[in-house]
Scaffold this motif. Structure first.
Motif, short mmCIF file in Angstrom:
data_model
loop_
_atom_site.label_atom_id
_atom_site.label_comp_id
_atom_site.label_asym_id
_atom_site.label_seq_id
_atom_site.Cartn_x
_atom_site.Cartn_y
_atom_site.Cartn_z
N ARG A 101 0.83 -1.21 0.00
CA ARG A 101 0.00 0.00 0.00
C ARG A 101 0.86 1.26 0.00
NH1 ARG A 101 -4.54 -1.57 4.39
NH2 ARG A 101 -4.81 0.67 4.42
N PRO A 102 0.35 2.35 -0.64
CA PRO A 102 1.12 3.60 -0.63
C PRO A 102 1.18 4.21 0.77
CG PRO A 102 -1.00 3.92 -1.74
CD PRO A 102 -0.91 2.47 -1.37
N ALA A 103 2.30 4.85 1.08
CA ALA A 103 2.47 5.50 2.39
C ALA A 103 3.16 6.83 2.15
CB ALA A 103 3.31 4.61 3.29
N GLU A 104 2.99 7.75 3.11
CA GLU A 104 3.61 9.08 3.01
C GLU A 104 3.85 9.58 4.42
OE1 GLU A 104 1.84 11.63 0.06
OE2 GLU A 104 2.43 13.41 1.20
N GLU A 105 4.99 10.23 4.63
CA GLU A 105 5.30 10.76 5.97
C GLU A 105 6.30 11.91 5.84
OE1 GLU A 105 5.88 7.67 8.91
OE2 GLU A 105 7.14 9.00 10.12
N GLU A 106 6.20 12.87 6.77
CA GLU A 106 7.20 13.93 6.83
C GLU A 106 8.23 13.55 7.89
OE1 GLU A 106 5.71 17.97 6.58
OE2 GLU A 106 7.39 18.65 7.84
#
Ligand code: K1U
Ligand code: ZN
Length: 173
Positions: A121-126
């Protein structure tokens, strides 16, 4: 789970742009597991697949430095920097492919990264702090770049000569 040997600079496999991971297969899961074990054993806070001789866009990291705190192992497949701050931060970087060599490197202080997780699954984080420095250092590995590439040619040559000697000495031992 197996520990994998870490390639030492200079090595042409550290200089190639890694290929995207086409699908998160059980083999990719095993590679990530081996890379995390290799990173913790080294010890290090990050590791990119080219450092273990695999030319695929996959990295692992865990920048929790406090040994009392719970670990936070992360596996990033096909990571991309979606945004980088104008603010910069200097950190004394090391590299498991260049043992005992350190240099102050300036990079964006914060980055937003997109990737695919081991669940597909796609993930995103700063990221900020050491996490931001580490993820940029590891994505550089996926592009065939090392932290010494940010240094002067003279300093890079000096470090490369030291590494060539280390490799000769290790081959003789
Ligand atoms: O990519 C690598 O070779 C791993 C490298 C990552 C890194 C370190 C510092 C700044 C940016 C990226 C390392 O993990 S070097 C070892 C290290 O930093 C460390 C070792 C033991 C405890 C804590 C840190
Ligand atoms: Zn490195």
């Amino acid at each position: 789970m197996a520990l994998r040997p870490i390639l030492l600079h200079p090595d042409p496999r550290l200089r190639r742009r890694a290929e995207p991971v086409a699908a998160v297969t059980p083999e990719i899961g095993r590679l990530a597991e081996d890379m995390l074990a290799t990173m913790y054993d080294a010890p290090g806070v990050g590791l990119a697949a080219p450092q273990v001789g695999v030319g695929r866009r996959l990295l692992v990291m865990d920048c929790v430095k406090n040994p009392e705190a719970p670990r936070r192992p992360m596996v990033l497949v096909n990571p991309e920097i979606a945004w980088a701050s104008d603010e910069r931060r200097t950190y004394e970087e090391g590299c498991l492919s260049l043992p005992d060599q350190y240099a102050e490197i300036e990079r964006p202080a914060r980055v937003r990264v997109r990737w695919t997780g081991l669940d597909g699954r796609p993930a995103e984080e700063e990221f900020d702090g050491l996490w931001a420095t580490c993820v940029q250092h590891e994505i550089d590995h996926l592009d065939g770049r090392l932290f010494i590439d940010y240094l002067s040619a003279l300093r890079r040559q000096l470090i490369t000569r030291r590494m060539e000697k280390l490799k000769r000495d290790r081959a003789r031992a």
